[in-house]
Design a protein around this motif. Structure first.
Motif, mmCIF file in Angstrom:
data_model
loop_
_atom_site.group_PDB
_atom_site.id
_atom_site.type_symbol
_atom_site.label_atom_id
_atom_site.label_comp_id
_atom_site.label_asym_id
_atom_site.label_seq_id
_atom_site.Cartn_x
_atom_site.Cartn_y
_atom_site.Cartn_z
ATOM 1 N N ILE A 189 72.795 102.570 61.199
ATOM 2 C CA ILE A 189 73.455 103.857 61.398
ATOM 3 C C ILE A 189 73.965 104.414 60.078
ATOM 4 C CG2 ILE A 189 75.364 105.006 62.582
ATOM 5 C CD1 ILE A 189 75.048 102.938 64.829
ATOM 6 N N ALA A 190 74.531 103.542 59.232
ATOM 7 C CA ALA A 190 75.002 103.983 57.922
ATOM 8 C C ALA A 190 73.872 104.611 57.117
ATOM 9 C CB ALA A 190 75.602 102.802 57.161
ATOM 10 N N GLN A 191 72.693 104.019 57.206
ATOM 11 C CA GLN A 191 71.529 104.519 56.474
ATOM 12 C C GLN A 191 71.278 105.995 56.787
ATOM 13 O OE1 GLN A 191 67.979 102.318 57.450
ATOM 14 N NE2 GLN A 191 66.607 103.882 56.645
ATOM 15 N N TYR A 192 71.355 106.354 58.058
ATOM 16 C CA TYR A 192 71.036 107.727 58.454
ATOM 17 C C TYR A 192 72.191 108.688 58.206
ATOM 18 C CZ TYR A 192 66.855 105.726 60.473
ATOM 19 O OH TYR A 192 65.656 105.072 60.641
ATOM 20 N N ILE A 193 73.420 108.208 58.242
ATOM 21 C CA ILE A 193 74.539 109.076 57.875
ATOM 22 C C ILE A 193 74.476 109.397 56.391
ATOM 23 C CG2 ILE A 193 77.050 109.137 57.572
ATOM 24 C CD1 ILE A 193 77.354 107.719 60.214
ATOM 25 N N LEU A 194 74.194 108.386 55.569
ATOM 26 C CA LEU A 194 74.128 108.606 54.127
ATOM 27 C C LEU A 194 72.991 109.542 53.739
ATOM 28 C CD1 LEU A 194 74.840 104.959 52.904
ATOM 29 C CD2 LEU A 194 76.369 106.933 52.694
ATOM 30 N N SER A 195 71.871 109.455 54.446
ATOM 31 C CA SER A 195 70.721 110.310 54.119
ATOM 32 C C SER A 195 70.860 111.719 54.699
ATOM 33 C CB SER A 195 69.435 109.683 54.654
ATOM 34 O OG SER A 195 69.406 109.723 56.079
ATOM 35 N N GLY A 196 71.839 111.910 55.599
ATOM 36 C CA GLY A 196 72.024 113.205 56.230
ATOM 37 C C GLY A 196 71.204 113.402 57.490
ATOM 38 N N GLU A 197 70.413 112.393 57.877
ATOM 39 C CA GLU A 197 69.596 112.516 59.093
ATOM 40 C C GLU A 197 70.420 112.389 60.363
ATOM 41 O OE1 GLU A 197 65.572 110.419 58.759
ATOM 42 O OE2 GLU A 197 66.662 109.585 57.041
ATOM 43 N N LEU A 198 71.594 111.790 60.260
ATOM 44 C CA LEU A 198 72.504 111.683 61.398
ATOM 45 C C LEU A 198 73.803 112.378 61.014
ATOM 46 C CD1 LEU A 198 73.196 110.673 64.192
ATOM 47 C CD2 LEU A 198 73.727 108.428 63.233
ATOM 48 N N ASN A 199 73.948 113.578 61.523
ATOM 49 C CA ASN A 199 75.117 114.401 61.209
ATOM 50 C C ASN A 199 75.597 115.033 62.509
ATOM 51 O OD1 ASN A 199 77.102 115.937 59.987
ATOM 52 N ND2 ASN A 199 75.690 117.517 59.277
ATOM 53 N N GLN A 200 76.577 114.395 63.131
ATOM 54 C CA GLN A 200 77.064 114.847 64.430
ATOM 55 C C GLN A 200 78.588 114.753 64.441
ATOM 56 O OE1 GLN A 200 74.845 113.338 67.738
ATOM 57 N NE2 GLN A 200 76.397 113.929 69.239
ATOM 58 N N PRO A 201 79.262 115.790 63.932
ATOM 59 C CA PRO A 201 80.716 115.738 63.852
ATOM 60 C C PRO A 201 81.376 115.430 65.194
ATOM 61 C CG PRO A 201 79.888 117.571 62.560
ATOM 62 C CD PRO A 201 78.716 117.028 63.330
ATOM 63 N N GLY A 202 82.382 114.560 65.127
ATOM 64 C CA GLY A 202 83.080 114.112 66.321
ATOM 65 C C GLY A 202 83.240 112.604 66.248
ATOM 66 N N VAL A 203 83.917 112.039 67.235
ATOM 67 C CA VAL A 203 84.035 110.594 67.356
ATOM 68 C C VAL A 203 83.213 110.168 68.560
ATOM 69 C CG1 VAL A 203 85.565 108.615 67.608
ATOM 70 C CG2 VAL A 203 86.356 110.645 66.376
ATOM 71 N N TRP A 204 82.260 109.274 68.317
ATOM 72 C CA TRP A 204 81.277 108.930 69.339
ATOM 73 C C TRP A 204 81.104 107.417 69.445
ATOM 74 C CZ3 TRP A 204 79.823 113.541 71.394
ATOM 75 C CH2 TRP A 204 79.852 114.658 70.555
ATOM 76 N N THR A 205 80.595 106.994 70.580
ATOM 77 C CA THR A 205 80.062 105.645 70.679
ATOM 78 C C THR A 205 78.592 105.696 70.288
ATOM 79 O OG1 THR A 205 79.565 105.976 73.029
ATOM 80 C CG2 THR A 205 81.673 104.944 72.469
ATOM 81 N N VAL A 206 78.007 104.532 70.069
ATOM 82 C CA VAL A 206 76.633 104.464 69.567
ATOM 83 C C VAL A 206 75.660 105.186 70.496
ATOM 84 C CG1 VAL A 206 74.727 102.883 69.046
ATOM 85 C CG2 VAL A 206 77.046 102.341 68.284
#
Length: 369
Positions: free
Chosen positions: A325-342
């Protein structure tokens, strides 16, 4: 690409798994924290040009704020989360820094999810309960739900060999978790069950085989029920060798409650367990096995989906789940503001892609109804 990552608790068994995955699969510059300068010895083997150590105690709120301000992503691995508050997440939201954790506590999860609106307004993507279980298990459940037209029930079964490669924090979490009855979603209503009861024998892939599992309180048992339109979510956990199951059952069901709720007793039980597993790990290994079943309807007929996952080291698998998950947040591919479960924020397509990159797969099949 964002690349400054702060790993709180990065010296522990789980934290080291996360750091190793980040080194292999991202270009991140990583800062690991520890409470004393002596902890820097654990950095041996890491590339010094990418990993640095800083002394930081989570009780030092000013120091935590400064460390977070210098980061793009914070990964909170400093359990047990039963003892943690919301300060790290709250600070990340205030400073616009993305956040992940390996939390596994029901109350901590509830508190974190309460920051949903604040994180959205700040543009912060925060995902809790990453790791292997919860974490990979949640993604496996989503993967199964998406295979059905009408999902009706989710059944999660976890097995860990010996210590699972985990440290004292995970041992303490086990003994903390078995202290209180908890509610599960059964047949469309919340029902209370006692921890480490309801033994069931489950067949996991080789080399695990048949493992005894018991009711166990973990946050995915309620987050999956709230995320997906199902009538039942069950979660059971067990260990190998089976002797540990019986000992844990005794602590959960035979020891006076007033005794096992004392912090000193928890510490002693954890230390004794560590001594025992150091011996048994030589024979049992430290692997983890997950079995996720989703029942419902597909094309107008009853259907029973089953998926399994195994890894030879549970701590490494936890690091992998978070690192994906960190990989995709760092690359910008996972950008979903809010607090979520997986299961709420992490698309199945990215989950499957990340595992493929790491040479890991989920075995999926349909069982006879």
């Amino acid at each position: 690409m964002m690349n400054q990552v702060l790993v709180l608790g990065g010296r522990g068994h789980i934290g080291r798994g996360v750091v190793s995955d980040l080194i292999t699969h991202t270009p991140a510059q990583i800062t690991i924290t520890g409470r004393t300068a002596q902890a820097a010895r654990d950095l041996k083997g890491y590339p010094t040009e990418r990993v640095q150590f800083t002394v930081l105690d989570l009780a030092d709120q000013a120091g935590v704020e400064r460390a977070i301000a210098a980061s793009h992503l914070v990964i909170h691995c400093a359990g047990p989360f039963r003892y943690r508050d919301d300060f790290v997440l709250k600070t990340c939201i205030e400073q616009g820094v993305h956040y992940l954790d390996v939390s596994d506590d029901r109350n901590f999860t509830r508190t974190a999810l309460g920051y949903q609106n604040a994180a959205q307004a700040a543009g912060v993507t925060a995902i809790v309960n990453t790791g292997v279980f919860p974490g990979i298990s949640n993604s496996m459940a989503r993967q199964g739900v998406e295979q059905l037209d009408v999902p009706e029930a989710i059944h999660l079964r976890y097995g860990v060999a010996g210590s699972g490669g985990a440290g004292d924090a995970v041992m303490q979490t086990t003994f903390l978790t078995i202290q209180h009855p908890f509610k599960v979603w059964l047949e469309g209503q919340w029902q209370e069950v006692k921890p480490y009861t309801g033994r069931e024998l489950v067949e996991f892939p080789h080399p695990f085989g048949r493992v005894g599992v018991y009711w166990f309180d973990m946050p995915e048992s309620f987050t999956l029920a709230e995320t997906f339109p199902v009538q039942t979510v069950t979660l059971k956990f067990g260990t190998l060798p089976d002797l540990y199951n019986h000992l844990t059952w005794m602590v959960a069901n035979s020891f006076p409650t007033a005794i096992i709720r004392q912090p000193g007793v928890i510490q002693v039980l954890s230390q004794v367990s560590r001594v025992m597993t150091r011996i048994s790990d030589r024979f049992s290994g430290t692997g983890v096995a997950l079995r996720v079943e989703v029942k419902g309807q597909k094309a107008g007929k009853l259907a029973h989906y089953c998926a399994t996952f195994t890894h030879p080291d549970a701590a490494t698998a936890t690091g992998m789940g978070t690192g994906c998950i960190a990989q995709y947040i760092l690359s910008g591919e996972l950008n979903q503001p809010g607090v979520w479960t997986v299961e709420q924020a992490y698309p199945t397509s990215l989950f499957e892609q990340a595992l493929q990159i790491r040479g890991v797969s989920i075995h999926q099949c349909w069982l006879q109804v």
